[in-house]
Design an enzyme around this catalytic site. Structure first.
Site, PDB file in Angstrom:
ATOM      1  N   ASP A  14       0.833  -1.214   0.000  1.00 14.40           N
ATOM      2  CA  ASP A  14       0.000   0.000   0.000  1.00 14.40           C
ATOM      3  C   ASP A  14       0.862   1.257   0.000  1.00 14.40           C
ATOM      4  O   ASP A  14       0.530   2.259   0.644  1.00 14.40           O
ATOM      5  CB  ASP A  14      -0.935   0.012   1.210  1.00 14.40           C
ATOM      6  CG  ASP A  14      -1.788  -1.241   1.325  1.00 14.40           C
ATOM      7  OD1 ASP A  14      -2.121  -1.803   0.275  1.00 14.40           O
ATOM      8  OD2 ASP A  14      -2.104  -1.643   2.455  1.00 14.40           O
ATOM      9  N   GLU A 191     -10.680   0.333  -4.494  1.00 20.05           N
ATOM     10  CA  GLU A 191     -10.139   0.943  -3.285  1.00 20.05           C
ATOM     11  C   GLU A 191      -8.862   1.710  -3.639  1.00 20.05           C
ATOM     12  O   GLU A 191      -8.495   1.828  -4.802  1.00 20.05           O
ATOM     13  CB  GLU A 191      -9.818  -0.118  -2.223  1.00 20.05           C
ATOM     14  CG  GLU A 191      -8.747  -1.110  -2.649  1.00 20.05           C
ATOM     15  CD  GLU A 191      -8.424  -2.138  -1.568  1.00 20.05           C
ATOM     16  OE1 GLU A 191      -9.003  -2.060  -0.470  1.00 20.05           O
ATOM     17  OE2 GLU A 191      -7.592  -3.016  -1.835  1.00 20.05           O
TER      18      GLU A 191
END
Length: 447
Positions: A14, A191
């Site tokens: 991430d 997302e």
């Protein structure tokens, strides 16, 4: 530093890359090898000099929701896990935006980009029909040229809002917008919102439902509407897939896309990777292939290869971490292809060259076909060696022979692919289709 660009024992998925001063910082989640769960209760920060992207240093724990390794918890309302943060700079201060699983997220501040970060407040907002947690999932924050601040977030559904720049945690009433990126094709929002501004254009990089693709959309306004533009990187092309999350960053004169890939046969054991990209004159970004390079210009074929750098693994093969020092590729079945892009062999004297492989757990007999420039003949590959393996082998080798040219060694820049096959035919052969042929520990080219 090849992919993954951090030490092999570190799992920072991430990734949100940011350049502050003369260093590039990576802010991300923190995974564990072979874990059955995403993320950790701590956020760690790594950085490198913009002049030396081969050497990264760890600054330790920057923020946590539990007491961990001498770092006291920074939250008193939750011990939830921390997911996918972002950090921005405003007026000489560095602000960390944290999403906390199952709890209200928060904002923390530091005088230094590496932290540690001290809590300012949980988010404050007045958004009807929303509970007090889960809105600001995977926050991406943009400080605009006029000093206004925007936050983009969401999982399965996208949101954005404007933040009060005087305190950096209060959502300004009336600024909350849903579906800043639509769920429908071609946008297919999943997302991982990450905003960037390049010139007068706003870019939103995010993960699409076609996981593990990182895609982007652009607008002339921070509040949209955004126009879908395309794929930047697909980390699941010929590699075990999962989710993806990352962003783009310009480091000196070069743009990069930061992303992650899977290890240990789990979607919850992710490592950070990076590829060079180009921003075209019209502002578009062409899709790039995944490689083994990271920040390196090429791999050295004359040094033993760490198999963690593989960017192609088919037929269920996975990277597994035996310990902090050893990584193998396992679950290598009949027809499996493992690939590395790119090696630079230089221009040698034409001496004979061998490829030498280190393997273990070899219970079957078969061959490894070595291809350059393609996975096999059907994909434009040229077979340059055949290496036999037999039950119990640990070190095996084969002679390089380049067809047509008759060369006994490789020169120049090439991708390398290893295709494993067992050689048993007859009754019961199908039984071996799902059997591990061997574990690959390393390989090297020698002259």
């Amino acid at each position: 530093m090849p992919n993954p660009y951090l030490p092999n024992c570190e799992h920072i998925p991430d990734g949100e890359p940011r350049v502050f001063g003369d260093r590039v910082y990576i802010y991300g989640s923190h995974d564990f090898p072979a874990s059955a769960e995403f993320c950790d209760n701590a956020l760690k920060v790594w950085s490198a000099s913009v002049d030396n992207l081969e050497e990264w240093i760890c600054h330790g724990i920057a923020f946590s929701t539990k007491d961990i390794k001498g770092h006291k918890s920074d939250t008193d309302w939750t011990t939830g896990k921390l997911f996918a943060p972002d950090v921005v700079c405003k007026d000489g201060k560095y602000y960390l935006y944290a999403y906390i699983e199952g709890a209200k997220g928060c904002v923390a501040v530091s005088d230094r980009p590496e932290g540690p970060f001290k809590l300012i407040s949980t988010y404050e907002y007045n958004i009807p029909n929303h509970r007090d947690n889960g809105i600001f999932i995977d926050p991406g924050v943009l400080v605009d040229d006029d000093g206004r601040v925007y936050i983009y977030c969401g999982y399965l559904k996208s949101y954005m809002a404007e933040i009060n720049p005087d305190n950096m945690y209060e959502i300004i009433d009336g600024t909350y917008i849903e579906d800043i990126i639509p769920e429908e094709e071609p946008f297919a929002f999943f997302e991982a919102c990450s905003p960037r501004k390049i010139g007068d254009t706003y870019y939103l990089i995010y993960s699409s439902k076609r996981c593990p693709q990182l895609v982007y959309a652009t607008s002339k306004s921070p509040t949209g509407p955004f126009e879908y533009k395309g794929i930047i990187v697909d980390s699941g092309v010929d590699f075990p897939g999962g989710n993806d999350h990352g962003s783009i960053m310009k480091i000196k004169d070069q743009w990069y896309i930061f992303y992650h890939k899977m290890t240990n046969g789990s979607i919850m054991s992710r490592v950070g990777c990076v590829e060079k990209i180009n921003i075209e004159e019209d502002g578009t970004i062409k899709q790039v292939e995944t490689t083994s390079l990271g920040f390196s210009e090429s791999l050295n074929p004359y040094k033993p290869v760490n198999v963690q750098t593989a960017c192609v693994m088919t037929n269920g093969a996975v990277i597994t971490e035996k310990n902090l020092f050893e990584q193998n590729i396992t679950n290598i079945k009949h027809g499996c292809v493992m690939g590395w892009r790119y090696f630079d062999f230089g221009y040698n004297s034409g001496s004979e060259m061998d490829i030498v492989l280190q393997i273990e757990s070899c219970y079957l007999n078969g061959t490894i076909s070595v291809y350059i420039d393609g996975k096999d003949e059907e994909n434009g590959g040229i077979k340059v060696a055949t290496v036999e393996f037999n039950h119990g082998d640990s070190v095996i080798s084969g002679k390089i022979n380049v067809p047509a040219t008759g060369a006994k060694s490789l020169t120049g820049r090439h991708s390398i692919y290893l295709k494993a096959e067992y050689n048993y035919v007859g009754w019961g052969a199908d039984y071996f289709n799902d059997r591990n042929l061997f574990d690959l520990k390393s390989f090297v080219f020698v002259m």
